[in-house]
Design an enzyme around this catalytic site. Structure first.
Site, PDB file in Angstrom:
ATOM      1  N   ASN A 133       0.768  -1.241   0.019  1.00 61.22           N
ATOM      2  CA  ASN A 133       0.112  -0.026   0.112  1.00 61.22           C
ATOM      3  C   ASN A 133       0.894   1.220  -0.025  1.00 61.22           C
ATOM      4  O   ASN A 133       0.576   2.171  -0.711  1.00 61.22           O
ATOM      5  CB  ASN A 133      -0.834  -0.092   1.423  1.00 61.22           C
ATOM      6  CG  ASN A 133      -2.324  -0.741   1.227  1.00 61.22           C
ATOM      7  OD1 ASN A 133      -3.110  -0.301   0.260  1.00 61.22           O
ATOM      8  ND2 ASN A 133      -2.176  -2.004   1.542  1.00 61.22           N
ATOM      9  N   HIS A 191      -8.170  -0.800   7.130  1.00 69.29           N
ATOM     10  CA  HIS A 191      -8.488  -2.235   7.716  1.00 69.29           C
ATOM     11  C   HIS A 191      -8.874  -2.825   6.623  1.00 69.29           C
ATOM     12  O   HIS A 191     -10.035  -2.593   6.175  1.00 69.29           O
ATOM     13  CB  HIS A 191      -9.370  -1.705   8.859  1.00 69.29           C
ATOM     14  CG  HIS A 191      -9.742  -3.350   9.811  1.00 69.29           C
ATOM     15  ND1 HIS A 191      -8.729  -3.652  10.608  1.00 69.29           N
ATOM     16  CD2 HIS A 191     -10.503  -4.303   9.873  1.00 69.29           C
ATOM     17  CE1 HIS A 191      -8.899  -4.756  11.148  1.00 69.29           C
ATOM     18  NE2 HIS A 191     -10.147  -5.167  10.784  1.00 69.29           N
TER      19      HIS A 191
HETATM   20  C1  GRF Z   1      -3.176  -4.383   4.398  1.00 67.70           C
HETATM   21  O1  GRF Z   1      -4.090  -5.501   4.059  1.00 67.70           O
HETATM   22  C2  GRF Z   1      -3.898  -3.107   5.358  1.00 67.70           C
HETATM   23  O2  GRF Z   1      -5.184  -3.387   5.370  1.00 67.70           O
HETATM   24  C3  GRF Z   1      -3.549  -3.852   6.587  1.00 67.70           C
HETATM   25  O3  GRF Z   1      -2.335  -4.410   6.798  1.00 67.70           O
HETATM   26  C4  GRF Z   1      -2.069  -4.815   5.226  1.00 67.70           C
HETATM   27  C5  GRF Z   1      -0.893  -4.089   4.629  1.00 67.70           C
HETATM   28  O4  GRF Z   1      -0.325  -4.716   3.387  1.00 67.70           O
HETATM   29  N1  GRF Z   1      -3.673  -2.890   7.839  1.00 67.70           N
HETATM   30  P1  GRF Z   1       0.685  -4.082   2.732  1.00 67.70           P
HETATM   31  O5  GRF Z   1       2.120  -4.046   3.882  1.00 67.70           O
HETATM   32  O6  GRF Z   1       0.518  -2.818   2.480  1.00 67.70           O
HETATM   33  O7  GRF Z   1       1.025  -4.883   1.836  1.00 67.70           O
END
Ligand code: GRF
Length: 185
Positions: free
Chosen positions: A14, A103
């Site tokens: 992300n 989330h």
């Molecule tokens: C995501 O699924 C987010 O919703 C949660 O942690 C995960 C992080 O994924 N809070 P990444 O590290 O961004 O791949």
């Protein structure tokens, strides 16, 4: 130009999408990637994308030392993207309504203590839910209970594994989180 800090404990997919989204923006830039985990892959991504990074300890988070780092760096907005420590009052008070979390489920379902990462998707599967989704919310002192800004759902197939559910959720996260952040700053 607003300065955004992203806090992440893990892979940082992300974080990477958010960085790309704001590249070339005149509105905001990702000024800092901060992690409480020295070996987190998000730090590799930061390096590759030329974003400054910072590693801090739980003690520094709780004492307010880390909040000072954000102040020194003139951070205006904080994004949590897979950040696994509880946010202490000192940080919330420094960024009132200026901190957002994502989330990987439709809150208030599957929120709260222990509900992170694959635990969430396993719980969705175990309950036999026919849909799941994402929730983007402001951060307050009670985990996963801040004001909901955005939710969207995706269908869960009867035979979907928790890994497949996670993949579907990640697609939604990558599509919507950068845009929602932009709408908030
Ligand atoms: C995501 O699924 C987010 O919703 C949660 O942690 C995960 C992080 O994924 N809070 P990444 O590290 O961004 O791949």
């Amino acid at each position: 130009m607003k300065n955004i800090a992203i806090l992440a404990s893990g892979s940082g997919s992300n974080a990477e999408k958010i960085i790309s989204h704001f590249q070339g923006s005149t509105k905001a830039r990702i000024a800092l990637i901060a992690s409480n985990k020295k070996g987190a892959y998000v730090l590799e991504r930061a390096k590759k994308l030329n974003v400054p990074s910072h590693v801090f300890s739980k003690a520094e988070l709780e004492s307010g030392e880390f909040t000072e780092v954000l102040r020194d760096q003139k951070i205006d907005f904080v994004v949590l993207a897979g950040f696994l420590l509880q946010i202490p009052g000192n940080l919330i008070q420094a960024f009132p309504d200026l901190m957002v979390n994502i989330h990987p489920a439709l809150l208030p379902n599957y929120g709260g203590k222990g509900m992170y990462g694959d635990n969430v998707h396993r719980a969705v599967k175990a309950a036999g839910d026919t849909e799941t989704g994402i929730t983007i919310h402001l951060v307050n002192e009670n985990y996963d209970e801040g004001k909901i800004i955005f939710q969207t759902a995706v269908a869960v197939g009867e035979n979907d594994s928790p890994e497949q559910i996670a993949e579907k959720v990640h697609v939604l996260e990558h599509k919507y989180y950068p845009k929602i952040i932009e709408s908030l700053i």
